[in-house]
Design an enzyme around this catalytic site. Structure first.
Site, short mmCIF file in Angstrom:
data_model
loop_
_atom_site.label_atom_id
_atom_site.label_comp_id
_atom_site.label_asym_id
_atom_site.label_seq_id
_atom_site.Cartn_x
_atom_site.Cartn_y
_atom_site.Cartn_z
N GLU A 155 -18.29 -13.74 -8.23
CA GLU A 155 -19.75 -13.69 -8.11
C GLU A 155 -20.51 -13.70 -9.43
O GLU A 155 -21.17 -12.71 -9.81
CB GLU A 155 -20.15 -12.48 -7.25
CG GLU A 155 -19.62 -12.59 -5.83
CD GLU A 155 -20.19 -11.55 -4.86
OE1 GLU A 155 -20.85 -10.60 -5.32
OE2 GLU A 155 -19.99 -11.72 -3.64
N GLU A 262 -15.42 -14.43 0.90
CA GLU A 262 -15.83 -13.14 1.45
C GLU A 262 -16.75 -13.39 2.62
O GLU A 262 -17.67 -14.20 2.53
CB GLU A 262 -16.61 -12.28 0.42
CG GLU A 262 -15.79 -11.79 -0.75
CD GLU A 262 -16.57 -10.86 -1.70
OE1 GLU A 262 -17.68 -10.42 -1.34
OE2 GLU A 262 -16.06 -10.61 -2.81
#
Ligand SMILES: *[C@@H]1O[C@H](CO)[C@@H](O)[C@H](O)[C@H]1NC(C)=O
Length: 328
Positions: A155, A262
């Protein structure tokens, strides 16, 4: 197995095969992140057993028996190498490697996930050559393990978009320079690598190159209002499909492969339908989507709303029957 076959195999000194994973019909990768080694990020290096731990390999075996075949293992770069281009903390490397080997010896995929958001010691990593060196050093440790996958970083966010491109390319170059030439590389994008905002932010990442042609674009997608995965409510039963629509088209238009690295939803019927909607949309487009990984299992989640840890995690109890449909 017939008894006499077993005797012949033993007599001939044949190594016992790794447990056979269930045959997959839809996805190459279907798995879960295994939290623990990235916990306590406010304490660097922190204390094992107090600030952080490592995933439980018995729990991983249980998840494999359920049909999961991919385990993403988050950890902190600063704990592995106190200096970005320096040597390893051998204890942390050994513990990480033990988990990786437990996963890959069982025939599953181990995804190595520096869970650093494009930062090192709190600062944005701005020197691509340092990042390349870090990845060359790390990939050297796993170069012979074909069931390892390298995830460049978790991320990236609030970073210059060209820097995100350059860091991903540096990671690819470092990994290949280490002689790790057979493994997949999962690249991530800016803006928390969100699938729903991918085309607005990360279009430039289509120019990444890999001499082995094994890049997979890892996107994350939660199903709550702001897409952050902090609320147990999902927007609607169809939000999963809606949120991956534009990214699916981007993968097709650009001839790329993707994975949802995710995803999660709360323990309620709207979320179960929303999760199904997401996974159905990926499966319908499995020419470009290679799979999906739940966030998250791990020994220290306690009563966390998304915990997939056997046997009393909230999602293990409430969501696994929804997910099992996609494992076979
Ligand atoms: C590695 O794990 C062992 C327990 O298996 C623990 O005693 C040790 O402190 C850990 N080391 C690091 C650096 O995490």
């Amino acid at each position: 197995m017939k008894v006499n076959t077993l005797l012949v195999a033993v007599a001939a000194g044949t190594a016992m095969a790794a447990p056979q994973l269930k045959k997959r019909s839809g996805f190459t990768f279907f798995g879960v992140s295994e939290s623990g080694a990235e916990f306590g990020e406010q304490n660097i290096p922190g204390v094992w057993g107090t600030d952080y731990t490592f995933p439980d390999t018995e729990a991983i075996s249980t998840l494999i028996s359920k049909g999961f075949n991919s385990f993403r293992i988050p950890f902190l770069m600063e704990r592995l190498t106190p200096e970005i281009t320096g040597s390893f903390d051998e204890g942390y490397l050994n513990n990480l490697t033990s988990v990786v080997n437990a996963v890959t010896n069982a025939g599953a995929w181990a995804i190595i996930d520096p869970h650093n958001y494009g930062r090192f010691n709190g600062e944005i990593i701005s020197t691509a050559s340092d990042f390349q060196t870090w990845w060359k050093n790390v990939a050297s440790e796993f170069a012979d393990n074909k069931n390892v996958i390298f995830d460049t970083n978790n991320e990236y966010h609030d970073m210059d978009q060209t820097l995100v491109l350059d860091l991903n390319q540096a990671a690819i170059n470092g990994i290949r320079a280490a002689g790790a030439t057979s493994q997949y590389i999962f690249v991530e994008g800016n803006s928390y690598t969100g699938a729903w905002t991918w085309t607005d932010n990360n279009d430039n990442l289509k120019s990444l190159t890999d001499p082995q042609d094994k890049i997979v674009y890892e996107m994350h997608q939660y199903l709550d209002t702001d897409g952050s995965g902090t609320n147990e409510a999902c927007v609607s039963e169809t939000i999963g499909a809606e949120r991956v629509k534009s990214a699916t088209q981007w993968l097709k238009d650009n001839g790329k492969l993707g994975v949802i690295g995710e995803f999660a939803g709360g323990d309620n019927d709207v979320c179960r339908a929303a999760v199904k909607s997401l996974l159905d949309a990926l499966k319908e487009n499995n020419d470009v989507w290679l799979g999906a990984l739940w966030w998250a299992a791990g020994p220290w989640w306690g009563d966390y709303m998304f915990s997939m840890e056997p046997t009393d995690g909230t999602a293990y109890k409430g969501m696994i029957s929804t997910l099992e449909t996609y494992m076979g």
